[in-house]
Structure formats: C-alpha cells, structure tokens
Design a protein around this motif. Structure first.
Motif, mmCIF file in Angstrom:
data_model
loop_
_atom_site.group_PDB
_atom_site.id
_atom_site.type_symbol
_atom_site.label_atom_id
_atom_site.label_comp_id
_atom_site.label_asym_id
_atom_site.label_seq_id
_atom_site.Cartn_x
_atom_site.Cartn_y
_atom_site.Cartn_z
ATOM 1 N N ASP A 84 39.378 53.009 46.399
ATOM 2 C CA ASP A 84 38.471 52.019 45.819
ATOM 3 C C ASP A 84 38.394 52.246 44.310
ATOM 4 O OD1 ASP A 84 37.957 51.128 48.386
ATOM 5 O OD2 ASP A 84 36.080 52.234 48.566
ATOM 6 N N GLY A 85 38.380 51.161 43.549
ATOM 7 C CA GLY A 85 38.282 51.300 42.100
ATOM 8 C C GLY A 85 38.539 49.987 41.405
ATOM 9 N N ILE A 86 39.131 50.081 40.216
ATOM 10 C CA ILE A 86 39.383 48.894 39.399
ATOM 11 C C ILE A 86 40.721 49.010 38.695
ATOM 12 C CG2 ILE A 86 36.961 48.322 38.961
ATOM 13 C CD1 ILE A 86 37.282 49.687 36.217
ATOM 14 N N VAL A 87 41.231 47.840 38.322
ATOM 15 C CA VAL A 87 42.384 47.745 37.424
ATOM 16 C C VAL A 87 41.913 46.930 36.228
ATOM 17 C CG1 VAL A 87 44.744 46.936 37.107
ATOM 18 C CG2 VAL A 87 44.046 47.852 39.321
ATOM 19 N N ILE A 88 41.998 47.514 35.058
ATOM 20 C CA ILE A 88 41.594 46.836 33.824
ATOM 21 C C ILE A 88 42.848 46.569 33.011
ATOM 22 C CG2 ILE A 88 40.297 47.030 31.665
ATOM 23 C CD1 ILE A 88 38.413 48.949 33.163
ATOM 24 N N SER A 89 42.995 45.328 32.555
ATOM 25 C CA SER A 89 44.138 44.956 31.725
ATOM 26 C C SER A 89 43.648 44.368 30.422
ATOM 27 C CB SER A 89 45.035 43.951 32.432
ATOM 28 O OG SER A 89 45.642 44.541 33.552
ATOM 29 N N SER A 90 44.320 44.733 29.357
ATOM 30 C CA SER A 90 44.033 44.188 28.038
ATOM 31 C C SER A 90 45.333 43.623 27.483
ATOM 32 C CB SER A 90 43.475 45.276 27.119
ATOM 33 O OG SER A 90 43.222 44.751 25.836
ATOM 34 N N ILE A 91 45.359 42.311 27.290
ATOM 35 C CA ILE A 91 46.527 41.620 26.758
ATOM 36 C C ILE A 91 46.266 41.432 25.270
ATOM 37 C CG2 ILE A 91 48.023 39.604 26.943
ATOM 38 C CD1 ILE A 91 47.804 41.320 29.520
ATOM 39 N N ASN A 92 47.035 42.132 24.451
ATOM 40 C CA ASN A 92 46.787 42.158 23.012
ATOM 41 C C ASN A 92 47.938 41.516 22.253
ATOM 42 O OD1 ASN A 92 44.329 43.807 23.108
ATOM 43 N ND2 ASN A 92 45.709 45.341 23.930
ATOM 44 N N ARG A 98 42.799 39.470 25.282
ATOM 45 C CA ARG A 98 42.155 39.079 26.531
ATOM 46 C C ARG A 98 42.025 40.316 27.400
ATOM 47 N NH1 ARG A 98 45.670 33.673 27.810
ATOM 48 N NH2 ARG A 98 45.025 32.546 25.953
ATOM 49 N N THR A 99 40.899 40.436 28.084
ATOM 50 C CA THR A 99 40.648 41.588 28.945
ATOM 51 C C THR A 99 40.297 41.098 30.346
ATOM 52 O OG1 THR A 99 39.825 42.813 27.034
ATOM 53 C CG2 THR A 99 39.310 43.705 29.205
ATOM 54 N N TYR A 100 40.887 41.753 31.345
ATOM 55 C CA TYR A 100 40.658 41.391 32.736
ATOM 56 C C TYR A 100 40.299 42.643 33.518
ATOM 57 C CZ TYR A 100 43.417 37.353 31.248
ATOM 58 O OH TYR A 100 43.882 36.260 30.573
ATOM 59 N N ALA A 101 39.419 42.504 34.508
ATOM 60 C CA ALA A 101 39.081 43.587 35.427
ATOM 61 C C ALA A 101 39.203 43.047 36.845
ATOM 62 C CB ALA A 101 37.666 44.094 35.173
ATOM 63 N N LYS A 102 39.909 43.800 37.682
ATOM 64 C CA LYS A 102 40.124 43.382 39.067
ATOM 65 C C LYS A 102 39.759 44.532 39.993
ATOM 66 C CE LYS A 102 43.761 40.220 37.660
ATOM 67 N NZ LYS A 102 45.185 39.907 37.733
ATOM 68 N N ALA A 103 39.057 44.216 41.065
ATOM 69 C CA ALA A 103 38.607 45.231 42.014
ATOM 70 C C ALA A 103 39.742 45.640 42.957
ATOM 71 C CB ALA A 103 37.436 44.698 42.827
ATOM 72 N N VAL A 104 39.629 46.886 43.417
ATOM 73 C CA VAL A 104 40.565 47.440 44.393
ATOM 74 C C VAL A 104 39.731 48.044 45.519
ATOM 75 C CG1 VAL A 104 42.384 49.138 44.799
ATOM 76 C CG2 VAL A 104 42.252 47.969 42.590
#
Length: 155
Positions: A84-92, A98-104
């Motif tokens: 369980d956790g998160i995946v955080i992406s930052s498109i620079n 742009r920043t995205y957070a997705k649950a796992v």
C-alpha cells in the motif's frame, strides 16, 4: 539444392539455440526475483517487519516533454510491506510543471499508470530502489496498467 537445405537447417538450429539461451537467462532472472519477493513477504508474515511503515521506494527520472531539460521529470513510488502506498509523478518542462499522485493498494495501482510510474512501482516492490532507470529489466507483475502511453523520451 541439398547444400541450401543444410545451410537453412544450420541457421534455424543456431537461431533456435540463441532463443533458448535468452529464454533460459530470463527464466533464471524471474525465478531469482520471485524468490526475493517471497523472502520479503515471509518477513511480513513472520511479524519481523512493521507492515504499515513506508519502507520501499524507487524513483525513475526521465524527460517527459521531449525537451533538452536533463531528465527533470520523475516518478516516485513509496509503499509499505503489504504494497500500500502512492506513486507521485512530476512532469517538468521549461515553462510548466504538473504533479500527479496515484494510490497503490496491495501492490496494484488504483488508477492506470504510465510506463515510468509502473517501472517505479515495480522497482519499489522488489526493493530495487532508490534510483532506477527505464532500461533496468524488471518483471511485470501482471497489473496490466503499464500499457498506457505517456509522452516520454529516453536519451
């Protein structure tokens, strides 16, 4: 005519042998990685690991916008022992971010992941972090979510 058939048979045999060697090496890699996953799961089952503590992470750097920006975009996966956790992406890019957070949950993403996000999650689950490249061979855990194309470029 007989020589041509013999040469064709030789070429087919060498090609078959080459494919067998590649397949054998890949099977050995997958078996080793499955053993590592089982070892990590046994630690959780034995109670020697706090399953709620965020312990596994991996980060993948890439150039998402096909600019010469030096791989400033990234995807970071942070998960606990049960996945369980998160995946955080930052498109620079040069002019925007742009920043995205997705649950796992249970090692599987709740939303579809980009190939880079999927690579970060897979590396975190295997304990291969913190820094992973897209070229690192990691097994696919069958999430089926790494197929979505995202704007990426690899140097």
């Amino acid at each position: 005519m007989l020589v041509a058939v013999a040469v064709a048979g030789l070429v087919a045999g060498v090609a078959g042998l080459s494919i067998a060697v590649v397949a054998h090496n890949r099977v050995n890699q997958v078996v080793d990685e499955c053993g590592e996953m089982l070892r990590r799961q046994l630690q959780v089952a034995s109670g020697s690991v706090d399953e709620r503590a965020l312990r596994d992470l991996a980060i993948v750097h890439y150039d998402a916008l096909k600019e010469m920006s030096g791989h400033r975009s990234f995807s970071l996966a942070v998960i606990n022992a049960v996945g369980d956790g998160i995946v955080i992406s930052s498109i620079n890019g040069r002019t925007e971010t742009r920043t995205y957070a997705k649950a796992v949950q249970g090692g599987q993403p709740v939303e579809m992941l980009s190939p880079e996000e999927n690579q970060a999650l897979r590396a975190a689950r295997l304990g291969k972090g913190p820094i992973v490249s897209m070229d690192d061979p990691l097994p696919d855990f069958g999430s089926g979510n790494g197929d979505r194309s995202a704007p990426t470029a690899r140097a």
